[in-house]
Design a protein around this motif. Structure first.
Motif, PDB file in Angstrom:
ATOM      1  N   GLN A 146       0.835  -1.197   0.000  1.00  0.00           N
ATOM      2  CA  GLN A 146       0.000   0.000   0.000  1.00  0.00           C
ATOM      3  C   GLN A 146       0.871   1.249   0.000  1.00  0.00           C
ATOM      4  O   GLN A 146       0.632   2.199  -0.750  1.00  0.00           O
ATOM      5  CB  GLN A 146      -0.856  -0.020   1.262  1.00  0.00           C
ATOM      6  CG  GLN A 146      -2.208   0.599   1.114  1.00  0.00           C
ATOM      7  CD  GLN A 146      -3.039   0.324   2.348  1.00  0.00           C
ATOM      8  OE1 GLN A 146      -2.874   0.975   3.387  1.00  0.00           O
ATOM      9  NE2 GLN A 146      -3.918  -0.653   2.270  1.00  0.00           N
ATOM     10  N   LYS A 147       1.882   1.232   0.844  1.00  0.00           N
ATOM     11  CA  LYS A 147       2.762   2.392   0.942  1.00  0.00           C
ATOM     12  C   LYS A 147       3.498   2.634  -0.371  1.00  0.00           C
ATOM     13  O   LYS A 147       3.626   3.768  -0.825  1.00  0.00           O
ATOM     14  CB  LYS A 147       3.760   2.184   2.082  1.00  0.00           C
ATOM     15  CG  LYS A 147       4.740   3.324   2.242  1.00  0.00           C
ATOM     16  CD  LYS A 147       5.510   3.243   3.537  1.00  0.00           C
ATOM     17  CE  LYS A 147       6.515   4.384   3.606  1.00  0.00           C
ATOM     18  NZ  LYS A 147       7.172   4.478   4.905  1.00  0.00           N
ATOM     19  N   GLN A 150       1.357   4.242  -2.919  1.00  0.00           N
ATOM     20  CA  GLN A 150       1.172   5.672  -2.676  1.00  0.00           C
ATOM     21  C   GLN A 150       2.435   6.461  -2.988  1.00  0.00           C
ATOM     22  O   GLN A 150       2.383   7.535  -3.589  1.00  0.00           O
ATOM     23  CB  GLN A 150       0.727   5.875  -1.218  1.00  0.00           C
ATOM     24  CG  GLN A 150      -0.655   5.299  -0.953  1.00  0.00           C
ATOM     25  CD  GLN A 150      -0.899   4.974   0.504  1.00  0.00           C
ATOM     26  OE1 GLN A 150      -0.091   5.290   1.374  1.00  0.00           O
ATOM     27  NE2 GLN A 150      -2.025   4.329   0.787  1.00  0.00           N
ATOM     28  N   TYR A 163      -3.094   8.263  -0.706  1.00  0.00           N
ATOM     29  CA  TYR A 163      -3.124   7.936   0.725  1.00  0.00           C
ATOM     30  C   TYR A 163      -4.515   8.145   1.313  1.00  0.00           C
ATOM     31  O   TYR A 163      -5.071   7.270   1.987  1.00  0.00           O
ATOM     32  CB  TYR A 163      -2.101   8.779   1.499  1.00  0.00           C
ATOM     33  CG  TYR A 163      -2.260   8.628   2.985  1.00  0.00           C
ATOM     34  CD1 TYR A 163      -1.824   7.465   3.630  1.00  0.00           C
ATOM     35  CD2 TYR A 163      -2.892   9.607   3.752  1.00  0.00           C
ATOM     36  CE1 TYR A 163      -2.003   7.286   4.990  1.00  0.00           C
ATOM     37  CE2 TYR A 163      -3.072   9.441   5.112  1.00  0.00           C
ATOM     38  CZ  TYR A 163      -2.636   8.283   5.729  1.00  0.00           C
ATOM     39  OH  TYR A 163      -2.832   8.106   7.076  1.00  0.00           O
ATOM     40  N   LEU A 164      -5.085   9.311   1.061  1.00  0.00           N
ATOM     41  CA  LEU A 164      -6.385   9.641   1.648  1.00  0.00           C
ATOM     42  C   LEU A 164      -7.477   8.721   1.104  1.00  0.00           C
ATOM     43  O   LEU A 164      -8.372   8.289   1.843  1.00  0.00           O
ATOM     44  CB  LEU A 164      -6.725  11.108   1.360  1.00  0.00           C
ATOM     45  CG  LEU A 164      -5.792  12.119   2.039  1.00  0.00           C
ATOM     46  CD1 LEU A 164      -6.051  13.528   1.537  1.00  0.00           C
ATOM     47  CD2 LEU A 164      -5.947  12.064   3.564  1.00  0.00           C
ATOM     48  N   GLU A 167      -7.287   5.526   2.962  1.00  0.00           N
ATOM     49  CA  GLU A 167      -7.803   5.658   4.331  1.00  0.00           C
ATOM     50  C   GLU A 167      -9.330   5.662   4.341  1.00  0.00           C
ATOM     51  O   GLU A 167      -9.963   5.038   5.192  1.00  0.00           O
ATOM     52  CB  GLU A 167      -7.273   6.934   4.990  1.00  0.00           C
ATOM     53  CG  GLU A 167      -5.805   6.894   5.341  1.00  0.00           C
ATOM     54  CD  GLU A 167      -5.469   5.792   6.347  1.00  0.00           C
ATOM     55  OE1 GLU A 167      -6.045   5.798   7.439  1.00  0.00           O
ATOM     56  OE2 GLU A 167      -4.641   4.921   6.018  1.00  0.00           O
ATOM     57  N   LYS A 170     -10.578   2.248   3.762  1.00  0.00           N
ATOM     58  CA  LYS A 170     -10.350   1.372   4.904  1.00  0.00           C
ATOM     59  C   LYS A 170     -11.528   1.416   5.879  1.00  0.00           C
ATOM     60  O   LYS A 170     -11.937   0.382   6.409  1.00  0.00           O
ATOM     61  CB  LYS A 170      -9.060   1.801   5.621  1.00  0.00           C
ATOM     62  CG  LYS A 170      -8.444   0.725   6.483  1.00  0.00           C
ATOM     63  CD  LYS A 170      -7.197   1.230   7.203  1.00  0.00           C
ATOM     64  CE  LYS A 170      -6.050   1.497   6.245  1.00  0.00           C
ATOM     65  NZ  LYS A 170      -4.891   2.128   6.899  1.00  0.00           N
ATOM     66  N   PHE A 176     -13.023  10.612   7.810  1.00  0.00           N
ATOM     67  CA  PHE A 176     -12.189   9.726   8.631  1.00  0.00           C
ATOM     68  C   PHE A 176     -11.078  10.522   9.309  1.00  0.00           C
ATOM     69  O   PHE A 176     -10.793  11.655   8.922  1.00  0.00           O
ATOM     70  CB  PHE A 176     -11.576   8.642   7.748  1.00  0.00           C
ATOM     71  CG  PHE A 176     -10.848   9.210   6.548  1.00  0.00           C
ATOM     72  CD1 PHE A 176      -9.503   9.520   6.614  1.00  0.00           C
ATOM     73  CD2 PHE A 176     -11.542   9.473   5.371  1.00  0.00           C
ATOM     74  CE1 PHE A 176      -8.847  10.079   5.532  1.00  0.00           C
ATOM     75  CE2 PHE A 176     -10.885  10.031   4.277  1.00  0.00           C
ATOM     76  CZ  PHE A 176      -9.539  10.336   4.353  1.00  0.00           C
ATOM     77  N   ILE A 178      -6.974  10.481  10.398  1.00  0.00           N
ATOM     78  CA  ILE A 178      -5.722   9.807  10.062  1.00  0.00           C
ATOM     79  C   ILE A 178      -4.837   9.733  11.309  1.00  0.00           C
ATOM     80  O   ILE A 178      -4.950  10.574  12.210  1.00  0.00           O
ATOM     81  CB  ILE A 178      -4.974  10.513   8.910  1.00  0.00           C
ATOM     82  CG1 ILE A 178      -4.490  11.899   9.346  1.00  0.00           C
ATOM     83  CG2 ILE A 178      -5.860  10.619   7.688  1.00  0.00           C
ATOM     84  CD1 ILE A 178      -3.584  12.569   8.331  1.00  0.00           C
ATOM     85  N   ASN A 214      -6.398  16.351  12.006  1.00  0.00           N
ATOM     86  CA  ASN A 214      -6.264  15.014  11.429  1.00  0.00           C
ATOM     87  C   ASN A 214      -7.592  14.415  10.976  1.00  0.00           C
ATOM     88  O   ASN A 214      -7.691  13.221  10.733  1.00  0.00           O
ATOM     89  CB  ASN A 214      -5.558  14.079  12.414  1.00  0.00           C
ATOM     90  CG  ASN A 214      -6.443  13.769  13.595  1.00  0.00           C
ATOM     91  OD1 ASN A 214      -7.289  14.590  13.950  1.00  0.00           O
ATOM     92  ND2 ASN A 214      -6.269  12.617  14.189  1.00  0.00           N
TER      93      ASN A 214
END
Lengths: 220, 220
Positions: A146-147, A150, A163-164, A167, A170, A176, A178, A214
DNA sequence: CTGTGTATGTTGCATTTACAACATATCAAA
DNA sequence: TTTGATATGTTGTAAATGCAACATACACAG
């Protein structure tokens, strides 16, 4: 009864195994405890490693040294954490990184062959240990993939969106929280904090998303 | 005798297991073969997946779709390759990526619980299968960590040095061949090919290294 | 409340990168 | 050898990034 039980219980390798059973498994695994002074090597880059490590007290750093000798801390682990599990299971000739005690530490080493091979007495918990070990490594694998997905994006904006987006996916909602502050998020994505901050502002202006600290919300 | 033996032999999951034994294992694993037409889903993002896949013929794409619906091919696999091993071993609720047949394909699916749980008849090969599965996932893990370490560097030069340094270390010599052409290397490090080419030239001028095509030598 | 430390947002500027376009080199097939 | 296809190197320019410096907001201890 091992004096380390309360720490071992936190270790994901023993997830789903009762306290009393952990005690029975340890001798079956030939688990051995070692002590390391601050800044001494647990493993060095040229080692072959066949044991997983469990930190009982203290903490360790995983260090990478390049061709020209420049050092870099890749990660760290503390009491209850597992380490070297990928290296030992991969059975590679050399691990190419060093594991250093970041402070005076106690470490339990368990030969991973002992985990894999069910013992003659058909110990019931081996299956659980194997499933745990696989799950831990597989999960890490998914996070790493995943990383990389991104980080592979070329621009700050695309990295943020990737990334967002992940998230949001997920939690299954477009709003959401972070687990990073701005600096941590920038480090995670390997981008500049201030550039990221500006880009977030621009994305908000364009109506792609809203955020406060966040908490984020993506706009369809 | 399974007609797929020659393909299965190439699959790392069966490494170290004799042809005749592969044949015996398959029913024990309840291995099942499925066919997929081009562009049909093997798995979709919302699925829970408990099986590893082995491609018998054809090929598949791992696809990621983001919040705004933009699709991206993350990887591909062809005959003899294993896929979905991390997802199934991680026991996650949803895999968050889609697996699509890139062409008409035959796929063997094996429940990974069957691999982990040694069968009642104490089948000798389970231990080998488990070790193989762990090794495959752990090895991938190490490669992913290495890639992240290299991609995390901020400049083109630092990414190149991290990559080349790791390659030199791998063979234990300062001269080595890399398995990428320029475009592939640029994609791997998520940088621009022409910028990378210029940077390599500059690094050569500064005496850091020499190269010709895919042969490199680092200077101390 | 006040002061201090930390997190975040903003801006200008120097540097680096991406992109496009083109030059050159290499290789394989005709 | 010629030709075409592909890989690699080079250059100029526009755009993005990193960096430093500062402004603002927030949290919390005193």
């Amino acid at each position: 009864m091992t004096p380390y039980l309360s720490t071992l219980k936190k270790c994901p390798l023993f997830a789903g195994i009762d306290d009393t059973d952990i005690d029975k498994i340890l001798p079956c695994l030939s688990a051995t405890v070692f002590q390391y002074e601050k800044n001494t090597f647990v493993f060095s880059a040229d080692d072959s490693v066949f044991t997983v490590g469990i930190i009982l007290s203290g903490s360790i750093h995983i260090i990478k040294e390049d061709f020209w000798g420049r050092k870099d801390i890749l990660s760290q682990a503390e009491a209850g954490d597992l380490f070297a599990e990928s290296f030992s299971c991969a059975q590679s000739e050399r691990i190419a990184v060093s594991v250093l005690a970041a402070e005076r530490s106690e470490v339990m080493l368990v030969n991973c062959r002992k985990i894999i091979k069910t013992c003659s007495s058909a110990c019931l918990f081996h299956a659980q240990l194997i499933a745990n070990l696989l799950q831990i490594i597989a999960n890490k694998n998914i996070l790493l993939m995943q990383k990389i997905e991104q980080m592979s994006k070329r621009t700050t904006r695309e990295k943020l969106l990737a990334y967002l987006s992940a998230e949001a996916e997920k939690v299954g909602r477009s709003a959401f929280d972070i687990p990073f502050n701005r600096q941590e998020l920038a480090d995670y994505l390997a981008i500049d904090r201030s550039a990221m901050s500006s880009e977030l502002g621009r994305m908000r202006d364009e109506g792609l998303l809203t955020f406060e600290r966040n908490h984020f919300e993506l706009m369809a």
